[in-house]
Design a protein around this motif. Structure first.
Motif, PDB file in Angstrom:
ATOM      1  N   LYS A 159     -20.686 -87.594 -12.936  1.00 36.51           N
ATOM      2  CA  LYS A 159     -20.674 -87.980 -14.345  1.00 36.51           C
ATOM      3  C   LYS A 159     -19.970 -86.977 -15.257  1.00 36.51           C
ATOM      4  N   VAL A 160     -20.079 -85.699 -14.933  1.00 36.36           N
ATOM      5  CA  VAL A 160     -19.653 -84.648 -15.860  1.00 36.36           C
ATOM      6  C   VAL A 160     -18.375 -83.981 -15.356  1.00 36.36           C
ATOM      7  N   ALA A 161     -17.409 -83.803 -16.250  1.00 33.81           N
ATOM      8  CA  ALA A 161     -16.171 -83.089 -15.910  1.00 33.81           C
ATOM      9  C   ALA A 161     -16.366 -81.620 -16.263  1.00 33.81           C
ATOM     10  N   SER A 162     -16.977 -80.869 -15.350  1.00 36.67           N
ATOM     11  CA  SER A 162     -17.303 -79.474 -15.653  1.00 36.67           C
ATOM     12  C   SER A 162     -16.247 -78.491 -15.148  1.00 36.67           C
ATOM     13  N   ALA A 163     -15.398 -78.908 -14.222  1.00 32.42           N
ATOM     14  CA  ALA A 163     -14.354 -78.012 -13.722  1.00 32.42           C
ATOM     15  C   ALA A 163     -13.214 -77.943 -14.744  1.00 32.42           C
ATOM     16  N   VAL A 164     -12.477 -76.833 -14.717  1.00 34.10           N
ATOM     17  CA  VAL A 164     -11.381 -76.624 -15.662  1.00 34.10           C
ATOM     18  C   VAL A 164     -10.136 -76.221 -14.887  1.00 34.10           C
ATOM     19  N   GLN A 165      -9.011 -76.852 -15.236  1.00 34.38           N
ATOM     20  CA  GLN A 165      -7.725 -76.458 -14.659  1.00 34.38           C
ATOM     21  C   GLN A 165      -6.886 -75.836 -15.766  1.00 34.38           C
ATOM     22  N   LEU A 166      -6.488 -74.586 -15.553  1.00 26.24           N
ATOM     23  CA  LEU A 166      -5.697 -73.831 -16.524  1.00 26.24           C
ATOM     24  C   LEU A 166      -4.254 -73.837 -16.050  1.00 26.24           C
ATOM     25  N   ARG A 167      -3.331 -74.124 -16.966  1.00 22.44           N
ATOM     26  CA  ARG A 167      -1.904 -74.078 -16.662  1.00 22.44           C
ATOM     27  C   ARG A 167      -1.235 -73.154 -17.684  1.00 22.44           C
ATOM     28  N   PHE A 168      -0.438 -72.209 -17.177  1.00 22.24           N
ATOM     29  CA  PHE A 168       0.238 -71.230 -18.031  1.00 22.24           C
ATOM     30  C   PHE A 168       1.668 -71.073 -17.545  1.00 22.24           C
ATOM     31  N   ASP A 169       2.633 -71.390 -18.406  1.00 20.06           N
ATOM     32  CA  ASP A 169       4.046 -71.256 -18.059  1.00 20.06           C
ATOM     33  C   ASP A 169       4.433 -69.783 -18.195  1.00 20.06           C
ATOM     34  N   ALA A 170       4.321 -69.065 -17.091  1.00 21.23           N
ATOM     35  CA  ALA A 170       4.527 -67.618 -17.109  1.00 21.23           C
ATOM     36  C   ALA A 170       5.995 -67.251 -17.315  1.00 21.23           C
ATOM     37  N   LEU A 171       6.904 -67.946 -16.625  1.00 22.05           N
ATOM     38  CA  LEU A 171       8.316 -67.581 -16.723  1.00 22.05           C
ATOM     39  C   LEU A 171       8.922 -68.004 -18.060  1.00 22.05           C
ATOM     40  N   GLY A 172       8.323 -68.988 -18.727  1.00 21.56           N
ATOM     41  CA  GLY A 172       8.823 -69.423 -20.024  1.00 21.56           C
ATOM     42  C   GLY A 172       8.069 -68.827 -21.201  1.00 21.56           C
ATOM     43  N   SER A 173       7.142 -67.922 -20.917  1.00 19.76           N
ATOM     44  CA  SER A 173       6.304 -67.356 -21.976  1.00 19.76           C
ATOM     45  C   SER A 173       7.031 -66.244 -22.729  1.00 19.76           C
ATOM     46  N   PRO A 174       7.034 -66.306 -24.070  1.00 21.39           N
ATOM     47  CA  PRO A 174       7.642 -65.218 -24.835  1.00 21.39           C
ATOM     48  C   PRO A 174       6.732 -63.984 -24.936  1.00 21.39           C
ATOM     49  N   SER A 175       5.465 -64.132 -24.543  1.00 20.88           N
ATOM     50  CA  SER A 175       4.504 -63.026 -24.653  1.00 20.88           C
ATOM     51  C   SER A 175       4.657 -61.990 -23.545  1.00 20.88           C
ATOM     52  N   LEU A 176       5.227 -62.397 -22.419  1.00 22.80           N
ATOM     53  CA  LEU A 176       5.324 -61.479 -21.280  1.00 22.80           C
ATOM     54  C   LEU A 176       6.678 -60.794 -21.236  1.00 22.80           C
ATOM     55  N   PRO A 177       6.698 -59.470 -21.023  1.00 26.74           N
ATOM     56  CA  PRO A 177       7.979 -58.766 -20.879  1.00 26.74           C
ATOM     57  C   PRO A 177       8.629 -59.087 -19.528  1.00 26.74           C
ATOM     58  N   GLY A 178       9.914 -58.821 -19.428  1.00 30.76           N
ATOM     59  CA  GLY A 178      10.697 -59.137 -18.238  1.00 30.76           C
ATOM     60  C   GLY A 178      10.173 -58.552 -16.932  1.00 30.76           C
ATOM     61  N   PRO A 179       9.833 -57.249 -16.892  1.00 33.90           N
ATOM     62  CA  PRO A 179       9.346 -56.684 -15.625  1.00 33.90           C
ATOM     63  C   PRO A 179       8.044 -57.335 -15.138  1.00 33.90           C
ATOM     64  N   VAL A 180       7.183 -57.732 -16.059  1.00 32.45           N
ATOM     65  CA  VAL A 180       5.932 -58.392 -15.679  1.00 32.45           C
ATOM     66  C   VAL A 180       6.244 -59.770 -15.097  1.00 32.45           C
ATOM     67  N   LYS A 181       7.185 -60.482 -15.710  1.00 35.74           N
ATOM     68  CA  LYS A 181       7.597 -61.790 -15.186  1.00 35.74           C
ATOM     69  C   LYS A 181       8.188 -61.658 -13.788  1.00 35.74           C
ATOM     70  N   ALA A 182       8.877 -60.550 -13.536  1.00 30.45           N
ATOM     71  CA  ALA A 182       9.492 -60.338 -12.222  1.00 30.45           C
ATOM     72  C   ALA A 182       8.445 -60.052 -11.150  1.00 30.45           C
ATOM     73  N   ARG A 183       7.375 -59.318 -11.508  1.00 30.86           N
ATOM     74  CA  ARG A 183       6.341 -58.979 -10.526  1.00 30.86           C
ATOM     75  C   ARG A 183       5.304 -60.085 -10.349  1.00 30.86           C
ATOM     76  N   LEU A 184       5.197 -60.980 -11.318  1.00 26.04           N
ATOM     77  CA  LEU A 184       4.146 -62.002 -11.315  1.00 26.04           C
ATOM     78  C   LEU A 184       4.191 -62.955 -10.117  1.00 26.04           C
ATOM     79  N   PRO A 185       5.342 -63.451  -9.657  1.00 20.82           N
ATOM     80  CA  PRO A 185       5.319 -64.351  -8.491  1.00 20.82           C
ATOM     81  C   PRO A 185       4.719 -63.712  -7.244  1.00 20.82           C
TER      82      PRO A 185
END
Length: 139
Positions: A32-58
């Protein structure tokens, strides 16, 4: 804004949350209840993350990152949607923190003369042991 490190903060608009039904046991409530949560975050398209972090993230995210560079985290441990939402955000923040850590560069070293001698002595000793185990030479 979600603070990740002193220099990195994520905008909450970049994170997309979807409620879905959790799998596993739970009786009638799980149907009956939708208690699970699916989070989606576009890491490579995010302006908040610097380049080196985007490179190490995968490498850090592994199979949680799609080919398009979107991180997908599913949280269904807790019974309430709110706690699963907090858990998913905490896991995303932890993932980005691990990618933000820059490992120190490796300094190449050469083996010492003593270590080379020890290695060659052990090889000689091992070879002598092997020859003594063989059949005796007949003359």
């Amino acid at each position: 804004m979600i603070a990740v490190t002193p220099t990195i903060a994520l905008d909450e608009d970049e994170i997309e949350m979807t409620a879905l039904r959790a799998s596993g046991p739970g009786g009638q409530n799980v149907n009956k209840v939708a208690s699970a949560v699916q989070l989606r975050f576009d890491a490579l398209g995010s302006p908040s993350l610097p380049g080196p972090v985007k490179a190490r993230l995968p490498a850090v995210a592994g199979s949680r990152m799609t080919k398009e560079g979107v991180i997908v985290i599913t949280a269904q441990v807790h019974r309430t949607q709110e706690r699963n939402r907090e858990d998913a955000i905490a896991r995303l923040v932890d993932l980005i923190r691990r990618a933000a850590y820059r490992p120190p560069p490796r300094r190449p070293t050469k083996p010492t003369l003593a270590s080379k001698r020890r290695r060659l002595d052990s090889k000689t000793k091992h070879a002598r042991t092997k020859t003594l185990r063989g059949k005796p030479a007949t003359e």
